[in-house]
Design a protein around this motif. Sequence first.
Motif, mmCIF file in Angstrom:
data_model
loop_
_atom_site.group_PDB
_atom_site.id
_atom_site.type_symbol
_atom_site.label_atom_id
_atom_site.label_comp_id
_atom_site.label_asym_id
_atom_site.label_seq_id
_atom_site.Cartn_x
_atom_site.Cartn_y
_atom_site.Cartn_z
ATOM 1 N N TYR A 272 -1.912 0.566 -7.346
ATOM 2 C CA TYR A 272 -0.820 0.348 -8.531
ATOM 3 C C TYR A 272 0.563 0.802 -7.908
ATOM 4 O O TYR A 272 1.336 0.692 -8.563
ATOM 5 N N GLY A 273 0.405 1.819 -6.955
ATOM 6 C CA GLY A 273 1.762 2.118 -6.275
ATOM 7 C C GLY A 273 2.346 0.917 -5.533
ATOM 8 O O GLY A 273 3.617 0.757 -5.739
ATOM 9 N N ARG A 274 1.835 -0.014 -5.015
ATOM 10 C CA ARG A 274 2.193 -1.192 -4.628
ATOM 11 C C ARG A 274 2.684 -2.109 -5.578
ATOM 12 O O ARG A 274 3.789 -2.864 -5.362
ATOM 13 N N ILE A 275 2.008 -2.232 -6.505
ATOM 14 C CA ILE A 275 2.242 -3.272 -7.588
ATOM 15 C C ILE A 275 3.541 -2.511 -8.352
ATOM 16 O O ILE A 275 4.628 -3.432 -8.842
ATOM 17 N N GLY A 276 3.456 -1.336 -8.620
ATOM 18 C CA GLY A 276 4.730 -0.841 -9.494
ATOM 19 C C GLY A 276 6.087 -0.814 -8.377
ATOM 20 O O GLY A 276 7.115 -0.755 -8.948
ATOM 21 N N ALA A 277 5.860 -0.515 -7.300
ATOM 22 C CA ALA A 277 6.838 -0.718 -6.260
ATOM 23 C C ALA A 277 7.608 -2.188 -6.364
ATOM 24 O O ALA A 277 8.951 -2.318 -6.228
ATOM 25 N N ALA A 278 6.648 -3.242 -6.259
ATOM 26 C CA ALA A 278 7.159 -4.316 -6.398
ATOM 27 C C ALA A 278 7.892 -4.655 -7.724
ATOM 28 O O ALA A 278 8.945 -5.359 -7.767
ATOM 29 N N LEU A 279 7.199 -4.309 -8.869
ATOM 30 C CA LEU A 279 8.041 -4.571 -10.224
ATOM 31 C C LEU A 279 9.260 -3.601 -10.132
ATOM 32 O O LEU A 279 10.200 -4.436 -10.372
ATOM 33 N N ALA A 280 9.473 -2.407 -9.555
ATOM 34 C CA ALA A 280 10.687 -1.670 -9.374
ATOM 35 C C ALA A 280 11.777 -2.649 -8.777
ATOM 36 O O ALA A 280 12.990 -2.773 -9.106
ATOM 37 N N ARG A 281 11.321 -3.157 -7.523
ATOM 38 C CA ARG A 281 12.311 -3.956 -6.846
ATOM 39 C C ARG A 281 12.874 -5.188 -7.664
ATOM 40 O O ARG A 281 13.945 -5.517 -7.453
ATOM 41 N N ALA B 96 20.808 -9.755 -10.202
ATOM 42 C CA ALA B 96 19.298 -9.787 -9.660
ATOM 43 C C ALA B 96 19.475 -10.855 -8.416
ATOM 44 O O ALA B 96 20.088 -11.874 -8.521
ATOM 45 N N ASP B 97 18.971 -10.305 -7.385
ATOM 46 C CA ASP B 97 19.209 -11.218 -6.072
ATOM 47 C C ASP B 97 18.057 -11.920 -5.888
ATOM 48 O O ASP B 97 16.910 -11.967 -6.641
ATOM 49 N N GLN B 98 17.889 -12.547 -4.850
ATOM 50 C CA GLN B 98 16.830 -13.780 -4.519
ATOM 51 C C GLN B 98 15.380 -12.840 -4.320
ATOM 52 O O GLN B 98 14.360 -13.426 -4.922
ATOM 53 N N THR B 99 15.398 -11.813 -3.987
ATOM 54 C CA THR B 99 14.088 -10.930 -3.661
ATOM 55 C C THR B 99 13.491 -10.650 -5.210
ATOM 56 O O THR B 99 12.354 -10.747 -5.290
ATOM 57 N N ALA B 100 14.475 -10.136 -5.998
ATOM 58 C CA ALA B 100 14.107 -9.817 -7.486
ATOM 59 C C ALA B 100 13.476 -10.921 -7.962
ATOM 60 O O ALA B 100 12.523 -11.124 -8.664
ATOM 61 N N VAL C 208 9.290 -5.139 1.020
ATOM 62 C CA VAL C 208 9.787 -4.017 0.304
ATOM 63 C C VAL C 208 9.094 -2.831 0.961
ATOM 64 O O VAL C 208 7.950 -2.789 0.757
ATOM 65 N N PRO C 209 9.948 -1.770 1.395
ATOM 66 C CA PRO C 209 9.262 -0.607 1.801
ATOM 67 C C PRO C 209 8.247 0.127 0.886
ATOM 68 O O PRO C 209 7.266 0.317 1.375
ATOM 69 N N GLY C 210 8.491 0.279 -0.409
ATOM 70 C CA GLY C 210 7.576 0.961 -1.150
ATOM 71 C C GLY C 210 6.147 -0.049 -1.131
ATOM 72 O O GLY C 210 5.123 0.890 -1.429
ATOM 73 N N VAL C 211 6.233 -1.196 -1.045
ATOM 74 C CA VAL C 211 5.167 -1.879 -1.315
ATOM 75 C C VAL C 211 4.299 -1.842 -0.137
ATOM 76 O O VAL C 211 2.770 -1.599 -0.182
ATOM 77 N N SER C 212 4.742 -1.645 1.187
ATOM 78 C CA SER C 212 3.938 -1.694 2.464
ATOM 79 C C SER C 212 3.464 0.028 2.578
ATOM 80 O O SER C 212 2.527 0.199 3.300
ATOM 81 N N SER C 213 4.368 0.897 2.091
ATOM 82 C CA SER C 213 4.020 2.287 2.200
ATOM 83 C C SER C 213 3.035 2.997 1.125
ATOM 84 O O SER C 213 2.653 4.017 1.454
ATOM 85 N N ALA C 214 3.062 2.287 0.253
ATOM 86 C CA ALA C 214 2.234 3.109 -1.080
ATOM 87 C C ALA C 214 0.762 3.120 -0.632
ATOM 88 O O ALA C 214 0.199 2.367 0.199
ATOM 89 N N THR C 215 0.098 4.135 -1.097
ATOM 90 C CA THR C 215 -1.112 4.297 -0.483
ATOM 91 C C THR C 215 -2.342 4.021 -1.667
ATOM 92 O O THR C 215 -3.547 4.230 -1.511
ATOM 93 N N ASP C 216 -2.034 3.359 -2.647
ATOM 94 C CA ASP C 216 -2.767 2.961 -3.579
ATOM 95 C C ASP C 216 -2.311 1.507 -4.262
ATOM 96 O O ASP C 216 -1.209 1.402 -4.209
#
Length: 291
Positions: free
Chosen positions: A141-150, A160-164, A131-139
């Motif tokens: 909780y940015g990574r955790i939140g990006a994963a939750l968002a996805r 909801a797809d398989q990734t979600a 997930v792009p936001g997880v790899s690019s986040a700089t902190d």
Amino acid sequence: MITFRYHLVSVAAILIALAAGIALGSGPLDDAGDTLRGDGGSTAVDPAVASFEEGFAGRTAGGLLEDRLKGQSVVVLTVPGASQAEVGGIVSDLQAAGAEVTGQVELTSKMLDAADRQFAEGVAQQSAADVPGVSSATDSYGRIGAALARALLADETTPADQTAATIRSAFAEGDLLSTPTPPANLATLAVLVTGPQRAGTADRSTVIAALAGAMNETGKGVIVAGPSSSSTDGGAVKAVRDGAFATSVSTVDVTDSAAGRIVTVLAAASQVDGEPGAWGTSRSIGGALPK
């Protein structure tokens, strides 16, 4: 020509402002109430007034909310301490506004405990590595939140797809979230319902604000809503308003009122329109409700 609907909305707005400023606010009007009683004690609302406010809000909600969220979908997030009665009222009002409520997800104490940050970050990176936001986040909780968002949000309502499903399953197995009502679809919007401010919750409130900010990058965004005390020192709504995402994540601090739950839905509609803000008590810079 001024219509009956205009009068209805105007009167309802006055009531909502009254409820936000007197029944719930902890600003100058609260202090005045203490002074009049001469006891400096609780500012509990007269049950008769609360009953009136509940009844009036129930009768006017339809006119205020009709089709305001038509075509949108909402996932409701909760945290420990959130009132289930308030959550239920918000869900009902979201549906009255035409939104599809995709499900309800509870972020656990383990998710919000800063001591478990590295564990939660590891779960996010392992389950959402692509997930792009997880790899690019700089902190963290940015990574955790990006994963939750996805796992929960998308630009359009989609199954909801398989990734979600994989991300949600990993977070659930790690005791970082539970799903009282598992979302069948990815939603366009999230409403995060928090609880009252309590001693020792400031760190947790900071985590909530960070997660909401990270999730806000997906779909139409996030609304953080809580009772009046949530916008005082240590509360989650205040943490959002004082943080880096104050101008992008909408907040409401009057969910302990039937009128305030209507305001929460109006805030969601404003967020969808690209006009985030802070509404509710006198501590809200946007006033009692969106214009």
